[in-house]
Motif scaffolding. Structure first.
Motif, PDB file in Angstrom:
ATOM      1  N   LEU A 203       0.387  -1.381   0.121  1.00  0.00           N
ATOM      2  CA  LEU A 203       0.263  -0.087  -0.206  1.00  0.00           C
ATOM      3  C   LEU A 203       0.748   1.102   0.051  1.00  0.00           C
ATOM      4  O   LEU A 203       1.381   1.468   0.656  1.00  0.00           O
ATOM      5  CB  LEU A 203      -0.514  -0.166   1.521  1.00  0.00           C
TER       6      LEU A 203
ATOM      7  N   ALA B 274      -4.666  -8.079  -0.195  1.00  0.00           N
ATOM      8  CA  ALA B 274      -5.804  -6.798   0.046  1.00  0.00           C
ATOM      9  C   ALA B 274      -6.586  -6.855  -0.736  1.00  0.00           C
ATOM     10  O   ALA B 274      -6.815  -7.035  -2.040  1.00  0.00           O
ATOM     11  CB  ALA B 274      -4.932  -5.812   1.022  1.00  0.00           C
TER      12      ALA B 274
ATOM     13  N   VAL C 285      -9.789  -1.235   0.441  1.00  0.00           N
ATOM     14  CA  VAL C 285      -9.171  -0.858   1.148  1.00  0.00           C
ATOM     15  C   VAL C 285      -9.729   1.018   1.767  1.00  0.00           C
ATOM     16  O   VAL C 285     -10.704   1.205   0.183  1.00  0.00           O
ATOM     17  CB  VAL C 285      -7.443   0.540   0.815  1.00  0.00           C
TER      18      VAL C 285
ATOM     19  N   VAL D  97      -6.004   4.270   8.245  1.00  0.00           N
ATOM     20  CA  VAL D  97      -6.461   3.105   6.757  1.00  0.00           C
ATOM     21  C   VAL D  97      -7.379   2.244   7.223  1.00  0.00           C
ATOM     22  O   VAL D  97      -6.564   1.387   8.280  1.00  0.00           O
ATOM     23  CB  VAL D  97      -5.695   3.893   5.932  1.00  0.00           C
TER      24      VAL D  97
ATOM     25  N   VAL E  82      -8.121  -1.819   6.221  1.00  0.00           N
ATOM     26  CA  VAL E  82      -7.699  -2.623   4.812  1.00  0.00           C
ATOM     27  C   VAL E  82      -8.484  -4.416   4.978  1.00  0.00           C
ATOM     28  O   VAL E  82      -7.566  -4.733   6.348  1.00  0.00           O
ATOM     29  CB  VAL E  82      -5.646  -3.155   4.587  1.00  0.00           C
TER      30      VAL E  82
END
Length: 51
Positions: free
Chosen positions: A9, A28, A31, A40, A42
């Protein structure tokens, strides 16, 4: 925020459009950022969450 093919990320500074950090988030699928931009979330392929 973007997730690249390596499962990283990328955190982007919106003032400069520069990548300021890469965080490993292999697998992932989703997001999302909190409305205030301080967190954040995920979701990975096992449907667990990371912050």
């Amino acid at each position: 925020m973007t997730i690249n093919a390596d499962g990283l990320l990328s955190v982007i500074d919106t003032a400069t459009n520069a990548i300021v950090a890469d965080v490993a988030v292999a697998g992932a699928s989703v997001v999302a950022a909190s409305p205030d931009g301080t967190r954040v979330y995920v979701r990975d392929s096992l449907r667990t969450r990371s912050v």
